[in-house]
Design a protein around this motif. Structure first.
Motif, mmCIF file in Angstrom:
data_model
loop_
_atom_site.group_PDB
_atom_site.id
_atom_site.type_symbol
_atom_site.label_atom_id
_atom_site.label_comp_id
_atom_site.label_asym_id
_atom_site.label_seq_id
_atom_site.Cartn_x
_atom_site.Cartn_y
_atom_site.Cartn_z
ATOM 1 N N ALA A 95 12.896 -72.757 54.496
ATOM 2 C CA ALA A 95 13.124 -73.856 53.618
ATOM 3 C C ALA A 95 14.358 -74.389 53.497
ATOM 4 N N ASN A 96 15.416 -73.516 53.564
ATOM 5 C CA ASN A 96 16.599 -73.985 53.430
ATOM 6 C C ASN A 96 17.466 -74.893 54.794
ATOM 7 N N GLY A 97 16.392 -74.902 55.834
ATOM 8 C CA GLY A 97 16.838 -75.689 56.955
ATOM 9 C C GLY A 97 17.407 -74.873 58.182
ATOM 10 N N GLU A 98 17.569 -73.524 57.760
ATOM 11 C CA GLU A 98 18.021 -72.591 58.970
ATOM 12 C C GLU A 98 16.577 -72.647 59.951
ATOM 13 N N ALA A 144 22.963 -78.950 63.699
ATOM 14 C CA ALA A 144 21.952 -78.428 62.817
ATOM 15 C C ALA A 144 21.120 -79.758 62.344
ATOM 16 N N ALA A 145 22.118 -80.977 62.219
ATOM 17 C CA ALA A 145 21.441 -81.976 61.673
ATOM 18 C C ALA A 145 20.431 -83.011 62.507
ATOM 19 N N ALA A 146 20.569 -82.578 63.911
ATOM 20 C CA ALA A 146 19.741 -83.287 64.831
ATOM 21 C C ALA A 146 18.405 -82.891 64.951
ATOM 22 N N PRO A 147 17.572 -83.673 65.227
ATOM 23 C CA PRO A 147 16.013 -83.206 65.452
ATOM 24 C C PRO A 147 16.007 -82.265 66.682
#
Length: 344
Positions: free
Chosen positions: A215-218, A237-240
């Motif tokens: 849920a936190n994006g990890e 980490a921000a790249a699809p």
């Protein structure tokens, strides 16, 4: 849970196990193996102890399901591990097309990360698509996309963990775990880190690219063959993140024996759409894969074509998993309208 599931899905489990066993016996003949259903059960039986030791609670569910449905445990495992058994028996059949995409919060309309999985399955299997909700007495509740309650391909847990798996056809399958059972085990994990650990259990009958998102994006992506495993690098980490049905890691590439013909083009098309996306919603993702499509919308090339070369969406299901919101969005071909939302 297993008893209720087996009783409710008894006719489907009986027909589906027979259909897939016949498919395996026929396909293995091209590799010089003379298989019949009884010989197939003999090949599967040694894996029972491995699976039971790895996840006892899930195995108890299998046993109860078998008793309630009058389907032998080995025949249930034909359904549960079908894609891995194709690798294990060296069947000359490429993996079924599937596309995974993961978007971080900067690309979504609600500012929360999500993952999506598009599965182009055998049209004969469409009647067996089943969304399973499990609420165990110990462990997190889950929602899982399955075939008749078995063979999970994507799911979401109450612990805020989402998982999915692209099929890979590998040459080094060995008697052990099914990747589908690893996926089930990952969904019972209390954290993403523990889900990662569970996803590495070996040896495996077959292979796959297994993905996890918290849920936190990890997030993580593992490429697995029968006996090799690697975690893909994720420097941005921000790249699809996008994956289809071919390996990206140099260690896994030599273990793959067949690559689905549209895999690389689907990877490129999906990545192009994902990188340029902003304010993305589940409905938008449905459009990418030819579902919930509106005039003028952009979509990727579909994986299946008919004899005339025209694209077909007769056997496509798209699931968008949102661990932060605790919900999934689901739509399959032939069902017009927006994505259906189901909450944990």
């Amino acid at each position: 849970m297993g008893e209720r599931l087996g009783a409710r899905l008894k006719p489907r489990l009986q027909v589906l196990s027979q259909y897939l066993a016949e498919q395996l016996c026929t396909l293995s003949a091209s590799n010089g193996q003379a298989l019949n259903p009884e010989r197939l059960r003999d090949l599967i039986r040694p894996s029972i102890a491995v699976i039971a030791r790895h996840e006892p609670s899930l195995w108890m569910e299998f046993e109860a399901m078998s008793q309630a449905s009058d389907v032998a445990v080995e025949d249930l495992l034909v359904i549960h591990g079908y894609s891995d058994l194709l690798s294990f028996m060296q069947c000359q059949l490429p993996p079924r097309p599937s596309t995974f995409v993961c978007l971080d919060s900067s690309h979504t309309a609600d500012g929360k990360p999500c993952m999506a999985f598009a599965w182009y399955l055998d049209p004969a299997l469409l009647p067996y698509l089943t969304l399973m909700r499990r609420i165990p007495s110990h462990g997190p509740a889950t929602l899982t996309l399955t075939l008749a309650g078995l063979h999970p391909v994507a799911g979401l847990s109450e612990a805020g963990v989402a998982v999915a798996c692209n099929e890979l056809r590998v040459r080094d399958g060995a008697c052990g775990h099914f990747t589908s059972h690893l996926l089930s085990s990952m969904l019972t994990a209390p954290s993403l880190e523990d889900a990662l650990r569970r996803g590495l259990a070996a040896p495996r009958h077959g292979g796959g690219a297994v993905h996890g998102l918290a849920a936190n994006g990890e997030r993580f992506s593992l490429e697995l063959s029968g006996q090799q495993a690697t975690r893909l690098a994720d420097p941005l980490a921000a790249a699809p993140r996008v994956h289809t049905n071919h390996p990206l890691d140099e260690q896994i590439i030599p273990t793959v024996v067949l690559v689905e013909a549209t895999s690389k083009s689907r990877l490129e098309d999906t990545a192009n759409l994902a990188v340029g996306s902003t304010g993305t919603t589940p409905h938008t993702i449905g459009e990418w894969f030819g579902l919930t499509r509106e005039p003028g919308s952009t979509r990727i090339a579909l994986a299946r074509t008919d004899a005339e070369g025209e694209h077909s969406t007769d056997a496509v299901v798209v699931i968008v998993l949102c661990p932060g919101a605790g919900e999934i969005h689901l739509r399959r071909s032939g069902m017009p309208g927006r994505m259906e939302t189901i909450r944990l």
